[in-house]
Design an enzyme around this catalytic site. Structure first.
Site, short mmCIF file in Angstrom:
data_model
loop_
_atom_site.label_atom_id
_atom_site.label_comp_id
_atom_site.label_asym_id
_atom_site.label_seq_id
_atom_site.Cartn_x
_atom_site.Cartn_y
_atom_site.Cartn_z
N ASP A 209 21.73 -9.71 7.69
CA ASP A 209 22.67 -9.20 8.08
C ASP A 209 23.21 -10.34 7.66
OD1 ASP A 209 21.23 -7.31 8.65
OD2 ASP A 209 20.36 -7.89 10.49
N HIS B 107 18.73 -6.14 15.34
CA HIS B 107 18.76 -6.35 13.39
C HIS B 107 18.23 -5.05 13.23
CE1 HIS B 107 17.89 -7.12 9.41
NE2 HIS B 107 16.37 -6.40 9.69
N1 NAD Z 1 14.34 -8.56 8.95
C1 NAD Z 1 14.50 -8.70 7.89
O1 NAD Z 1 15.33 -9.22 7.11
C2 NAD Z 1 13.69 -7.20 6.71
C3 NAD Z 1 14.13 -7.66 5.63
C4 NAD Z 1 13.04 -6.70 4.94
C5 NAD Z 1 11.80 -6.00 5.44
N2 NAD Z 1 11.05 -6.06 7.02
C6 NAD Z 1 10.01 -6.03 7.24
O2 NAD Z 1 9.32 -7.11 6.98
C7 NAD Z 1 7.86 -6.49 6.55
C8 NAD Z 1 7.54 -6.71 5.79
O3 NAD Z 1 8.04 -6.15 4.18
P1 NAD Z 1 7.66 -6.09 3.04
O4 NAD Z 1 8.18 -4.65 1.74
O5 NAD Z 1 7.01 -7.29 2.54
O6 NAD Z 1 5.79 -4.85 2.87
P2 NAD Z 1 4.98 -4.50 2.26
O7 NAD Z 1 4.20 -3.54 2.85
O8 NAD Z 1 5.24 -5.02 0.89
O9 NAD Z 1 3.86 -5.93 3.37
C9 NAD Z 1 3.89 -6.53 3.99
C10 NAD Z 1 1.78 -6.70 3.64
O10 NAD Z 1 1.50 -7.21 5.39
C11 NAD Z 1 0.30 -7.09 4.80
N3 NAD Z 1 -0.37 -7.14 6.08
C12 NAD Z 1 -0.80 -5.37 6.72
N4 NAD Z 1 -1.32 -6.22 8.15
C13 NAD Z 1 -1.46 -6.90 8.19
C14 NAD Z 1 -1.87 -7.82 9.59
N5 NAD Z 1 -3.03 -6.90 10.16
N6 NAD Z 1 -2.25 -8.62 9.06
C15 NAD Z 1 -1.84 -9.45 7.68
N7 NAD Z 1 -1.02 -9.23 6.75
C16 NAD Z 1 -1.13 -7.55 7.06
C17 NAD Z 1 -0.21 -6.26 4.01
O11 NAD Z 1 -1.63 -6.35 3.03
C18 NAD Z 1 1.58 -6.82 2.85
O12 NAD Z 1 1.25 -7.62 1.76
C19 NAD Z 1 8.25 -5.38 7.48
O13 NAD Z 1 7.78 -5.43 8.71
C20 NAD Z 1 9.50 -4.97 6.94
O14 NAD Z 1 10.23 -3.59 7.71
C21 NAD Z 1 12.33 -7.09 7.62
O1 LMR Z 2 16.41 -2.15 6.55
C1 LMR Z 2 15.80 -2.16 7.01
O2 LMR Z 2 14.81 -1.18 7.63
C2 LMR Z 2 14.53 -3.44 6.26
C3 LMR Z 2 14.81 -4.33 6.59
O3 LMR Z 2 14.98 -4.93 7.53
C4 LMR Z 2 16.43 -4.72 5.48
O4 LMR Z 2 17.91 -5.13 6.63
O5 LMR Z 2 16.96 -4.03 4.73
#
Ligand code: NAD
Ligand code: LMR
Length: 230
Positions: free
Chosen positions: A66, A93
């Site tokens: 953010d 967030h």
């Molecule tokens: N806070 C932020 O700024 C932000 C930004 C973008 C995404 N996200 C979040 O980050 C997370 C991951 O997003 P992504 O796009 O990398 O998803 P993704 O689906 O590409 O990756 C998720 C990974 O988690 C693994 N996984 C699933 N279950 C699991 C378990 N029980 N134990 C260990 N690993 C496990 C999967 O195998 C996969 O590799 C999501 O929750 C998404 O919403 C947060």
């Molecule tokens: O917005 C989302 O759902 C993914 C992540 O938290 C982001 O901020 O890009």
């Protein structure tokens, strides 16, 4: 899909991972990036409390993306170099719980109120913009990795005794009446050294702060209830 729609899938995963953290690395700094961060951080806190390992100084919700977005959009509008920009982002967030404090932005640009409102909305909707653009193929990935790396690096600097490392993060807090809140945090050798207050807010920011509280409160409670029921 909203971050909250992710709740049912991610809440269980986070709970399991946190149980393992409590067992195998109870003293680790935990940077929670899994969504919905507004609920997953309270879930982690409850799991750690039950395991007897909770240390509020060591649990962080990663809201750095953010800040990255707020800085980028501000730099574009103010026509300044993004590397010189600082904008604190507080609250949580997700959607309106993300509250960029453009009144604290440096360098000062005296942007008109309409620009501030547009920049605020763009920052709040930044994640959704990416999710919609990817149309079911996931969320922000590289920018999340960048933000996660920035925050992890700041934590490491704090652990190594570098002075005055300050980043925004969603942590246990008394800044508002809510038990968790994102604000500037000073990082140190034990994790959170000091949770910094909000400072003076513009009327628009004060309004945004009051608007976000009910949603953030509900998300925090949803996490706590999930952790304690299941
Ligand atoms: N806070 C932020 O700024 C932000 C930004 C973008 C995404 N996200 C979040 O980050 C997370 C991951 O997003 P992504 O796009 O990398 O998803 P993704 O689906 O590409 O990756 C998720 C990974 O988690 C693994 N996984 C699933 N279950 C699991 C378990 N029980 N134990 C260990 N690993 C496990 C999967 O195998 C996969 O590799 C999501 O929750 C998404 O919403 C947060
Ligand atoms: O917005 C989302 O759902 C993914 C992540 O938290 C982001 O901020 O890009």
């Amino acid at each position: 899909m909203t971050r909250d729609d992710l709740f049912n899938i991610n809440a269980g995963i986070v709970k399991g991972l946190c149980a393992a953290i409590a067992k195998y690395c109870p003293n680790a700094l935990v940077n929670m990036i899994s969504n919905p961060v507004n609920s997953t951080v309270p879930i982690a806190a409850e799991v750690f409390k039950k395991a007897g390992t909770y240390d509020e100084k060591k649990l962080f919700g990663v809201t750095t993306l953010d800040v990255v977005r707020a800085k980028t959009f501000y730099a574009g509008k103010a026509k300044v170099n993004v590397a010189d920009v600082n904008v604190p982002v507080v609250g949580g967030h997700a959607g309106i719980t993300i509250l960029p404090l453009f009144s604290h932005a440096t360098p000062k640009a005296n942007l008109p109120e309409d620009d501030i409102k547009a920049l605020t909305k763009r920052t709040q909707d930044g994640g959704t913009e990416v999710v919609e653009a990817k149309a079911g193929k996931g969320s922000a990935t590289l920018s999340m990795a960048y933000a996660g790396a920035l925050f992890a690096d700041a934590c490491l600097k704090g652990l190594n005794g570098v002075p005055d490392v300050v980043e925004c993060s969603f942590v246990q807090s008394t800044v508002t009446e809510l038990p968790f809140f994102a604000s500037k945090v000073r990082l140190g050798k034990n994790g959170v050294e000091e949770v910094l207050g909000l400072g003076p807010l513009s009327d628009y920011e004060k309004e945004g702060l009051e608007k976000l509280k009910p949603e953030l409160k509900a998300s925090i409670e949803k996490g706590i209830n999930f952790a304690n029921k299941s």
